[in-house]
Write a protein that holds these residues in place. Structure first.
Motif, PDB file in Angstrom:
ATOM      1  N   GLY A  13      10.122  78.011 120.488  1.00 40.97           N
ATOM      2  CA  GLY A  13      10.905  77.222 121.246  1.00 40.97           C
ATOM      3  C   GLY A  13      10.716  77.094 122.754  1.00 40.97           C
ATOM      4  O   GLY A  13      10.705  76.207 123.443  1.00 40.97           O
ATOM      5  N   LEU A  14      10.267  78.399 123.035  1.00 39.61           N
ATOM      6  CA  LEU A  14      10.021  78.401 124.300  1.00 39.61           C
ATOM      7  C   LEU A  14       8.631  77.736 124.862  1.00 39.61           C
ATOM      8  O   LEU A  14       8.495  77.235 125.972  1.00 39.61           O
ATOM      9  CB  LEU A  14      10.071  80.073 124.771  1.00 39.61           C
ATOM     10  CG  LEU A  14       9.344  80.538 126.244  1.00 39.61           C
ATOM     11  CD1 LEU A  14      10.442  80.242 127.061  1.00 39.61           C
ATOM     12  CD2 LEU A  14       9.057  82.251 126.209  1.00 39.61           C
ATOM     13  N   PHE A  55      14.830  74.718 118.650  1.00 36.56           N
ATOM     14  CA  PHE A  55      14.167  76.106 118.293  1.00 36.56           C
ATOM     15  C   PHE A  55      14.909  77.192 118.658  1.00 36.56           C
ATOM     16  O   PHE A  55      15.362  78.311 118.076  1.00 36.56           O
ATOM     17  CB  PHE A  55      12.762  75.987 118.409  1.00 36.56           C
ATOM     18  CG  PHE A  55      12.003  75.583 117.139  1.00 36.56           C
ATOM     19  CD1 PHE A  55      12.111  74.057 116.774  1.00 36.56           C
ATOM     20  CD2 PHE A  55      10.775  76.200 117.102  1.00 36.56           C
ATOM     21  CE1 PHE A  55      11.424  73.573 115.843  1.00 36.56           C
ATOM     22  CE2 PHE A  55       9.990  75.581 116.094  1.00 36.56           C
ATOM     23  CZ  PHE A  55      10.249  74.327 115.370  1.00 36.56           C
ATOM     24  N   MET A  56      15.205  77.268 119.970  1.00 37.76           N
ATOM     25  CA  MET A  56      15.677  78.422 120.807  1.00 37.76           C
ATOM     26  C   MET A  56      17.291  78.717 120.227  1.00 37.76           C
ATOM     27  O   MET A  56      17.769  79.664 120.238  1.00 37.76           O
ATOM     28  CB  MET A  56      15.732  78.275 122.198  1.00 37.76           C
ATOM     29  CG  MET A  56      14.282  78.299 122.727  1.00 37.76           C
ATOM     30  SD  MET A  56      13.924  78.561 124.572  1.00 37.76           S
ATOM     31  CE  MET A  56      14.401  80.380 124.745  1.00 37.76           C
ATOM     32  N   LEU A  57      18.052  77.676 120.170  1.00 44.49           N
ATOM     33  CA  LEU A  57      19.346  77.661 119.723  1.00 44.49           C
ATOM     34  C   LEU A  57      19.538  78.087 118.565  1.00 44.49           C
ATOM     35  O   LEU A  57      20.592  78.624 118.107  1.00 44.49           O
ATOM     36  CB  LEU A  57      19.996  76.196 119.923  1.00 44.49           C
ATOM     37  CG  LEU A  57      20.322  76.032 121.371  1.00 44.49           C
ATOM     38  CD1 LEU A  57      20.800  74.244 121.542  1.00 44.49           C
ATOM     39  CD2 LEU A  57      21.113  76.743 122.367  1.00 44.49           C
ATOM     40  N   THR A  58      18.819  77.922 117.300  1.00 40.52           N
ATOM     41  CA  THR A  58      18.803  78.203 116.182  1.00 40.52           C
ATOM     42  C   THR A  58      18.518  79.806 116.086  1.00 40.52           C
ATOM     43  O   THR A  58      18.536  80.208 114.986  1.00 40.52           O
ATOM     44  CB  THR A  58      18.170  77.525 115.078  1.00 40.52           C
ATOM     45  OG1 THR A  58      16.701  77.428 115.472  1.00 40.52           O
ATOM     46  CG2 THR A  58      18.842  75.984 115.369  1.00 40.52           C
ATOM     47  N   SER A  59      17.850  80.393 116.845  1.00 35.02           N
ATOM     48  CA  SER A  59      17.510  81.742 116.714  1.00 35.02           C
ATOM     49  C   SER A  59      18.042  82.527 118.105  1.00 35.02           C
ATOM     50  O   SER A  59      17.192  83.546 118.596  1.00 35.02           O
ATOM     51  CB  SER A  59      15.829  81.656 117.086  1.00 35.02           C
ATOM     52  OG  SER A  59      15.489  81.112 118.029  1.00 35.02           O
ATOM     53  N   LEU A  60      19.066  82.125 118.385  1.00 37.25           N
ATOM     54  CA  LEU A  60      19.611  83.164 119.669  1.00 37.25           C
ATOM     55  C   LEU A  60      19.833  84.407 119.338  1.00 37.25           C
ATOM     56  O   LEU A  60      19.508  85.422 119.984  1.00 37.25           O
ATOM     57  CB  LEU A  60      20.908  82.306 120.110  1.00 37.25           C
ATOM     58  CG  LEU A  60      20.805  81.170 121.176  1.00 37.25           C
ATOM     59  CD1 LEU A  60      22.062  80.559 121.241  1.00 37.25           C
ATOM     60  CD2 LEU A  60      19.909  81.568 122.213  1.00 37.25           C
TER      61      LEU A  60
END
Length: 497
Positions: A13-14, A55-60
């Motif tokens: 995500g990054l 991607f980033m929100l689902t893997s916080l």
């Protein structure tokens, strides 16, 4: 140990957020030049940013520990994700309507190979040309190194990634903290790009062309905004000399550039790899220049802007330019070197296996590996005469462990096997011998121009579809130095330990 999937997704995500941000920068260039694709580029960037945010929100809620296995997965698949998302500007604008061609062009950009499927580069909108150069510039220092500088904000250590991404047998650190190392490398990289852009502009190159060629030079990529590449400027030697200087700098270990800025010149001059790199370039240039001056036939130059024949300065400049372009794997072209003489054709083919320095943006085997293999080879004579003697390989006056020497020998064997298998793959697709070995060596070494039907004045548009995917794979494993990608194909890598 169970695979930490959430941190991998978070990192992807990054990377997508970074990629989307660079697409928006291309949108700004498109807006300034009013090239008609501003909205298309804007929606490209927006879509990639949105995907990255998802991607980033689902893997916080992820475990922030990253081991070596996750590091290799992030590096290898991270490049693939960047290449896949990097096709969107080409597809949305219609600049490259075929997904296979768009992926080839993007992978060639990120791996700084410089091979292209485009037949008329000068007809492309400025926003797309800028995006194309940006893929080089991002990939040059390494997408992963860029993100390492941001990792401390997320509370994640980046050493595992740097070990997987480091372009050579070892990674010298400028600073104990790896994130600070990445920042210093990027500062030098950005500074060189800005200085070269200014010098090219002063020398008479239009600003847009100057910044694009600077990004391609420092990344040792080779994408040009001109159909004839740097041969377009054969009538302006100063421009070619400026690019020669920065190709040489880009092929050096960037750590040495840092030492230069700190005034530690003696440390550079004592570096064995730098000395061998310098002498390689000097000796190979003399050989190429003398061969061009005495033996090359001016009637055999088929490039749009031919070199000036019969003048030693011209022979020296073109010899030096092409030696550096191939040794540093930049891939710029000042003339069709495949038509100079049969000797130079074989000579330049051999240079494709050399590569720049470790810690540079260049591809290839790397000078330090050649140096240590040569030293170990000579020491084998001593060991034969004195079988009980302990004779270590030394580099910069320090003994090198046997593990490093074995690793380098294994790399070289794997590199040559990859080249042979790569060549066989292209021959199965119907390519002739010269084209097969040339494309395999060029793709694996991230050089760009190849031989045969894919030489310096040709492109890869006529390559079969399967061949383009095979090229892309060779580009990827070559850019990530074989082990990082090929280890993913081993069964023990995926076992939970």
């Amino acid at each position: 140990m169970k695979l930490n999937l959430k941190i991998i997704i978070h990192f992807f995500g990054l990377l997508l957020l970074c990629n989307g941000g660079f697409m928006l920068l291309s949108t700004l260039v498109s807006l300034i030049y009013e090239d008609g694709v501003t909205l298309n580029l804007f929606f490209s960037g927006l879509s990639v940013l949105t995907l990255g945010a998802v991607f980033m929100l689902t893997s916080l809620n992820h475990n922030k520990e990253m081991n070596k296995r996750e590091g290799y997965i992030v590096v290898a698949f991270g490049w693939i994700i960047m290449a896949l998302s990097g096709t969107i500007p080409y597809l949305f604008t219609g600049a490259i309507p075929s997904f296979t061609d768009a992926f080839f062009e993007t992978m060639s950009g990120y791996t700084t190979t410089g091979a292209s499927i485009l037949n008329n580069i000068e007809a492309l909108p400025n926003g797309i040309l800028f995006w194309r150069s940006l893929t080089h510039w991002i990939g040059g220092m390494g997408i992963i190194v860029l993100a390492i500088a941001i990792l401390p904000l997320l509370g994640i250590g980046g050493m595992e990634l740097f070990a997987a991404e480091a372009p050579g047998p070892s990674a010298d650190k400028l600073h104990p903290r790896i994130a600070d190392t990445a920042k210093r490398l990027w500062l030098i990289y950005f500074g060189y790009t800005a200085i070269e852009t200014a010098l090219l502009k002063i020398a008479g190159m239009p600003f847009f062309d100057a910044i694009n060629h600077s990004m391609a030079t420092l990344s040792t990529g080779g994408f040009s905004t001109k159909n004839a590449s740097l041969a377009h400027y054969n009538g302006q030697p100063v421009i070619q000399y400026i690019i020669i200087v920065f190709m040489f700098l880009a092929g050096m270990n960037f750590v040495l550039s840092y030492f230069a800025f700190k005034g530690k010149i003696q440390k550079i001059l004592r570096d064995e790899e730098f000395r061998l790199y310098f002498w390689f370039v000097a000796v190979f240039t003399v050989i190429a220049a003398l061969t061009i001056y005495f033996f090359a036939d001016p009637k055999q130059s088929s490039i749009t802007h031919p070199m000036v024949w019969g003048e030693f300065e011209s022979a020296f400049r073109h010899g030096l330019f092409q030696v550096l372009a191939i040794v540093t794997t930049t891939g710029f072209v000042s003339a069709d070197y495949t038509l100079w003489t049969p000797f130079l054709l074989v000579f330049f083919f051999g240079l494709m296996f050399l590569g720049g320095s470790a810690g540079s943006t260049a591809g290839g085997v790397k000078v330090v590996r050649h140096l240590l293999m040569i030293k170990n080879g000579f020491l084998e004579f001593k060991r034969t005469l004195h079988p009980n003697a302990i004779v270590p390989v030394r580099y910069n006056k320090r003994a090198i462990s046997g593990d490093i020497v074995f690793n380098i020998l294994a790399f070289f064997i794997l590199y040559m096997l990859s080249f042979i298998i790569g060549s066989l793959g292209f021959s199965l697709l119907g390519l002739d011998f010269q084209s097969s070995v040339g494309v395999a060596a060029s793709s694996l070494g991230n050089v760009g121009p190849a031989l045969g039907n894919f030489g310096p004045v040709d492109n890869f548009s006529l390559m079969p579809i399967i061949g383009k995917w095979w090229c892309s794979f060779l580009m990827l494993i070559g850019r990530l130095e074989l082990f990082t990608v090929l280890i993913l194909f081993t069964p023990f890598f995926w076992r939970n330990r």
